[in-house]
Design a protein around this motif. Structure first.
Motif, PDB file in Angstrom:
ATOM      1  N   UNK B 102       0.813  -1.202   0.000  1.00 51.09           N
ATOM      2  CA  UNK B 102       0.000   0.000   0.000  1.00 51.09           C
ATOM      3  C   UNK B 102       0.852   1.259   0.000  1.00 51.09           C
ATOM      4  N   UNK B 182      -7.688  -8.298   3.360  1.00 49.19           N
ATOM      5  CA  UNK B 182      -8.567  -7.517   4.222  1.00 49.19           C
ATOM      6  C   UNK B 182      -7.866  -6.261   4.721  1.00 49.19           C
ATOM      7  N   UNK B 185      -7.914  -3.664   2.032  1.00 61.43           N
ATOM      8  CA  UNK B 185      -9.199  -2.967   1.969  1.00 61.43           C
ATOM      9  C   UNK B 185      -9.315  -1.956   3.104  1.00 61.43           C
ATOM     10  N   UNK B 186      -8.863  -2.361   4.274  1.00 60.69           N
ATOM     11  CA  UNK B 186      -8.949  -1.466   5.419  1.00 60.69           C
ATOM     12  C   UNK B 186      -8.067  -0.242   5.249  1.00 60.69           C
ATOM     13  N   UNK B 187      -6.870  -0.471   4.710  1.00 65.93           N
ATOM     14  CA  UNK B 187      -5.958   0.655   4.507  1.00 65.93           C
ATOM     15  C   UNK B 187      -6.543   1.638   3.509  1.00 65.93           C
ATOM     16  N   UNK B 188      -7.245   1.091   2.521  1.00 64.64           N
ATOM     17  CA  UNK B 188      -7.866   1.947   1.523  1.00 64.64           C
ATOM     18  C   UNK B 188      -8.913   2.865   2.135  1.00 64.64           C
ATOM     19  N   UNK B 190      -8.839   4.400   4.836  1.00 65.28           N
ATOM     20  CA  UNK B 190      -8.336   5.513   5.634  1.00 65.28           C
ATOM     21  C   UNK B 190      -8.237   6.735   4.726  1.00 65.28           C
ATOM     22  N   UNK B 191      -8.881   7.841   5.128  1.00 65.29           N
ATOM     23  CA  UNK B 191      -8.911   9.004   4.242  1.00 65.29           C
ATOM     24  C   UNK B 191      -7.507   9.545   3.999  1.00 65.29           C
ATOM     25  N   UNK B 192      -7.242   9.819   2.736  1.00 63.21           N
ATOM     26  CA  UNK B 192      -5.937  10.320   2.350  1.00 63.21           C
ATOM     27  C   UNK B 192      -5.629  11.636   3.042  1.00 63.21           C
ATOM     28  N   UNK B 220     -10.560  -3.205  11.456  1.00 63.38           N
ATOM     29  CA  UNK B 220     -10.049  -4.230  10.547  1.00 63.38           C
ATOM     30  C   UNK B 220      -9.187  -5.233  11.287  1.00 63.38           C
TER      31      UNK B 220
END
Lengths: 299, 297, 423
Positions: B102, B182, B185-188, B190-192, B220
């Motif tokens: 990521x 998973x 997906x969880x890292x995604x 998190x708002x940039x 997550x």
């Protein structure tokens, strides 16, 4: 509301934006890149290696597979294993059954689990906590324990030897609800409140706000459900009484595993055949692990 | 306008969303589970298959017998070791890989994602064939490589002290991809913007990891922890296919022992074992929930 | 607001359990069925559903077609079932009342499924027990009644590497334990083998190679009233088994599946015990002509080897019982048994089928055929699988040297007695 529905599909973020140029910092980044590539690359070899061996072995004869010392590349490559499987197996029937069952189960789970997950995460209703606890509890029961009662139940419901009987028991996975609930929990309440104040119905909120935000979770659940359903062996075996209702894993075991011995050549070829559709589904869905939408709707 | 009609309609909406799931679940999952619970209180055996109601209630007898069964105790110890070592190991590895993929520093992300996920989707039987070759004492890959550095590798799967650790490593290898998917997906999710704001404030990458990523990943992590624990408490395929529970029951797991008992037709006794597993999993999950309680954002 | 709900749910659950519990209770006995009913005369009619496992399931339709030519009003549907999971499938089918008319069963399953009451008693006027190998027939008999008919059989012999045996100076198959052990020693000393033999060191299925030693020595598992697994004969047999490892004649480590064949052909292992399926397997590996078969050694006992295979049973609640039995007995005709051998290489359970040239003319098969006359099966009790599994565990301890044979024998006996015969 419009910004919440903004569905930008960017690729992965580049991490924190790069700072001002300084050779120092850039080369540190560069070193990190190389190291990361090497480490993850080595890991990748370890991960993929066995699969490649398996794929290569599927072109070997039984004798060569069992040879001692073992070989990596096939010495006398042959398509016999695949040929045997495709001619002896009624492949179209089993493949269709597997596809129908897996697809319907996956789509059903995506729908029902996200709906229920939304309810459990964001809506208030009586019995909510009890339902969640019961759901959680059953994830924790080993499936072999419930096999016989489930079969008796299916028999009483007239579901034995039907595709419906293969699908229904797995259409509402406790695991799926748990996953969706956890993800939906992290959606800011303000976003949903704002929509409610604007007069949107819960259904609309669910469909147009929550679901798109959950794309990574849905993609994940989709893959996991598809995988589990596709590879499911014991239930399709028990629940089918005629061969036309068999799924691929059952059919494969039929030809490869005997009373006293195993045919590794057929088994490996069959394993390659079985894994390919899952890989296809994974490739299709894995783009969606990538950021679908930022929760920038608040701003 | 939170009047009673409002509450009613909210209840209806809530149940409306949950209903399709709830009905299917109660009929096909909860029902058989309750039935097996009842089974565990009887001495139902295979001879009673045609007439299941014609059995004797033995109450908690099955449960009491479990603890006097040396194989059960051995299996319990093995399973505990497997979980205590395997779960953190697998979670850590999958989180690290997810973070790496990521971080934006990697090219060919799709290739990596697919590659790391491959072991999860490949059939255990095929995997076992491959791993057995790798672990072969004389000509296997592992011992050959160790031999190059002068180490004489043991018969990994047939030596009591190394069999279970080998399966733990195999399990981590196999399940890493699941956690990775998973976590990705969880890292995604998190708002940039959080990262952008932090960088503007001067926070370095490690600090961002500690103060943004990890806390935001809590739900997550909880999910992966619980599901991995549940999976590992029930670990069955690896010992079944690789070692058949040997050598000398050192890789016998609770789920495998339960499976054997079902095979012998001791349905009541086996169900009781299944429920002990259930209780263990519930306790462990409660522990995870306590540890990783959801904070409010 | 949730508290009353939680209580109500709990209350409901407890009530459900209590209700279910009150409906339970075993009857205190009642007689288990009558003698087999007679089968009506005439040709078979109607639908006959048959389950068969593995390759047999795949190929059985060939025989079914022949049957249907002779019985045009009958329709036979064969469903092939994988061996893996078949036991679970049949148990679930019985519980859910979804059984076929006829099913194939592994010989060690008969005891268990007969006790469910789901199997029909073999009609004695229709099926003649003397047609079959006695050891095979016994596998279908539970509590004195026959619930299943042997279909094909298998037995175990020693597969030996020819070159190793020759170099070791062994000219004929050893006839007793002492000469057998000596043969193994010679194979290692003079024949160039690393191990004189390979016996699986305990774990799943090891009992099948060890119980024959008990029989050879004149002992038995069960004498009709109680287990005799710690008798002096049995203990000696376990000691003999243990000595193979103690004296370095067999590896103490279990060989992974698929390794013993190449090792035998290379001469690394001098011999191992197995059944007829290994003929095809070894030939596939290019081993034709490199190995020979030795009959098992004998001792004071009559039987010297293990008999297994599969049987055919008809379910009691079959809607087409008479035709089902007609199909089963068709499969048992000697000429059909020979045809079956030609189709899938399964050895006939019917003795007269062996007179056919195709079987009596083949030397390897003849060795198996002779062995079948002296082969025995474990008792057909429902708890046998569990007792055998317990035996496997103790055998492993003997092999690894962590337990003496005498202690193991006592442990096996104790376990067997406490598990009982499930009667």
């Amino acid at each position: 509301m419009t910004s919440a529905l903004d569905t930008r599909t960017e690729t992965l973020p580049e991490g924190p934006p790069r700072r001002r140029a300084g050779d120092d910092l850039r080369s540190r980044d560069h070193v990190a890149r190389v190291v990361l590539h090497v480490v993850l690359g080595a890991g990748l070899v370890v991960m993929i290696g066995p699969f490649i061996w398996m794929a290569l072995a599927s072109f070997k004869t039984e004798g060569e597979i069992r040879a001692d010392p073992p070989t990596f590349f096939p010495q006398n490559g042959t398509l016999d294993n695949y040929h045997t499987l495709f001619t002896r197996l009624d492949f179209p029937t089993y493949f269709t059954n597997s596809v129908v069952v897996a697809v319907v189960t996956t789509v059903g789970n995506l729908l029902f689990c996200s709906a229920a997950g939304y309810a459990l995460a964001k809506l208030a209703f009586p019995g909510k906590r009890v339902l969640f606890l019961i759901v959680l509890g059953t994830i924790m029961v080993p499936s072999v324990v419930t096999m016989v009662p489930l079969f008796v139940l299916s028999s009483n419901l007239g579901l034995v030897n039907s595709l419906a009987g293969l699908i229904l028991p797995f259409l509402a996975q406790a695991f799926g609800v748990f996953l969706m609930r956890q993800f939906i929990l992290s959606i800011p309440d303000d976003l949903l409140e704002a929509a409610r104040i604007d007069g949107a119905s819960e259904l609309r909120i669910y469909w147009q706000i929550v679901l798109p935000l959950c794309r990574p979770a849905l993609a994940t659940l989709g893959i996991l459900t598809f995988l589990a359903s596709w590879n499911n062996f014991l239930w399709p075996l028990v629940a089918a009484t005629t061969e036309d209702k068999y799924t691929l894993p059952v059919a494969l075991a039929l030809y490869a595993i005997g009373q006293n011995q195993t045919r590794y050549d057929l088994l490996l070829a069959g394993s390659v055949i079985i894994v390919l559709p899952v890989l296809v589904v994974f490739l299709l869905l894995q783009r969606h692990f990538v950021r679908g939408i930022a929760t920038t709707g608040l701003k | 306008m939170a009047t009673r009609p409002g509450l009613m309609s909210r209840a209806l909406t809530g149940w409306g969303f949950a209903l399709p799931f709830a009905v299917l679940f109660l009929v096909f999952t909860a029902g058989p589970v309750v039935a097996s619970l009842v089974m565990s209180l009887t001495d139902l055996g295979s001879a009673d298959l045609l007439d299941p109601l014609g059995v004797d209630i033995v109450g908690l007898d099955n449960y009491a017998r479990l603890f006097a069964d040396p194989k059960f105790v051995t299996a319990a110890v093995n399973t505990t070791i497997f979980v205590v070592v395997g779960v953190p190991l697998t979670m850590a590895l999958s989180l690290l890989v997810a973070l790496g993929l990521n971080s934006g520093l990697i090219k060919f992300r799709a290739l990596f994602r697919v590659g790391y996920y491959l072991p999860v989707v490949t059939s255990i039987v095929a995997i076992s064939v491959v791993w057995r070759f790798i672990l072969q004492p004389d000509s296997g890959l592992l011992n050959t490589m160790l031999g190059l550095v002068g180490i004489d590798g043991p018969n990994w799967l047939q030596t009591q002290s190394t069999a279970l650790p080998t399966l733990i490593v195999m399990g981590a290898w196999r399940n890493l991809g699941f956690g990775m998917v998973i976590f990705l997906a969880g890292l995604q999710a998190i708002p940039k913007e959080l990262y952008e704001a932090a960088t503007i404030d001067g926070a370095r990458k490690w600090a961002q990891l500690r103060f943004i990523t990890v806390p935001m990943l809590r739900p997550t992590v909880l999910f992966v922890a619980v599901i991995t624990t549940i999976g590992y408490v029930q670990f069955f395929e690896e010992p079944f296919v690789m070692t058949r529970g040997g050598p000398l029951d050192s890789t016998l797991s609770l789920a495998y022992h339960t499976y054997n008992q079902f095979g012998f037709g001791n349905y009541g006794y086996a169900s009781a074992m299944g429920y002990v597993l259930f209780v263990v999993v519930v306790l462990l999950s409660i522990a995870w929930f306590r540890l990783l309680r959801n904070n409010v954002d | 607001m949730t508290r009353p709900n939680r209580r109500t749910v709990l209350l409901a659950a407890v009530t459900a359990v209590a209700l279910a519990a009150s409906a339970c209770g075993r009857d205190s006995g009642g007689d288990e069925g009558e003698a087999g009913e007679k089968v009506a005369q005439g040709k078979a009619t109607g639908n006959i559903t048959v389950w068969a496992m593995g390759t047999e399931g795949e190929k059985l339709s060939a025989l079914a077609d022949d049957f249907m030519k002779e019985n045009p009003d009958a329709k036979v549907t064969v469903t092939a079932v994988p061996w893996d999971g078949a036991h679970n499938k049949i148990a679930a089918a019985i519980a859910g009342q979804q059984t076929p008319d006829v099913t194939m069963l592994g010989t060690t399953w008969i005891g268990e499924f007969a006790k469910t009451g789901a199997l029909d008693v073999t009609p004695p006027d229709f099926v003649n027990k003397d047609d079959y190998f006695p050891g095979a027939w016994e596998t279908g008999v539970v509590d004195g009644k026959s619930y299943s008919v042997p279909w094909y059989v298998e037995t175990r012999l020693l597969f030996v590497n020819k070159a190793v045996a020759e170099k070791a100076g062994i000219t004929e198959a050893p006839k007793d334990w002492d000469s057998l052990k000596q043969a193994f020693k010679d194979m290692q000393a003079k024949g160039g083998a690393k191990w004189g033999t390979y016996f699986q060191p305990g774990q799943t299925g090891a009992w099948q190679s060890v119980v024959p030693f008990v029989w050879q020595n004149g002992g038995d598992i069960w004498d009709g009233k109680e287990f005799t697994l710690d008798s002096p004969e049995a203990t000696e047999a376990f000691e003999f088994y243990g000595s193979l490892y103690k004296e370095g004649l067999s590896s103490k480590d279990r060989l992974p599946d698929g390794e013993q064949e190449p090792k035998l052909l290379k001469g690394e292992i001098g011999s191992f015990v197995s059944g007829p399926w290994h003929i095809g397997l070894l030939n596939d590996l290019g081993g034709e002509g490199k190995y020979e078969l030795w009959p098992m050694p004998s001792g004071p006992g009559d039987a010297t080897s293990f008999i297994g295979g599969s049987n055919m049973s008809v379910f009691k609640n079959s809607k087409n019982r008479d035709s089902a039995w007609k199909f089963v007995s068709y499969l048992m005709k000697p000429e059909v048994q020979v045809k079956w051998y030609e189709t899938v290489n399964d050895l006939p359970a019917v003795q007269s089928a062996w007179d056919d040239q195709k079987l009596s003319g083949d030397e390897m098969l003849k060795t198996f055929g002779d062995q079948l006359d002296k082969a025995k099966a474990p008792p057909s009790i429902p708890t046998w699988e569990q007792i055998a599994a317990g035996m496997d565990t103790e055998l492993e301890k003997i092999a690894k040297g962590t337990e003496s044979a005498a202690d193991a024998a006592k442990a096996i006996q104790a376990q067997a007695t406490s598990i009982g015969t499930g009667g």
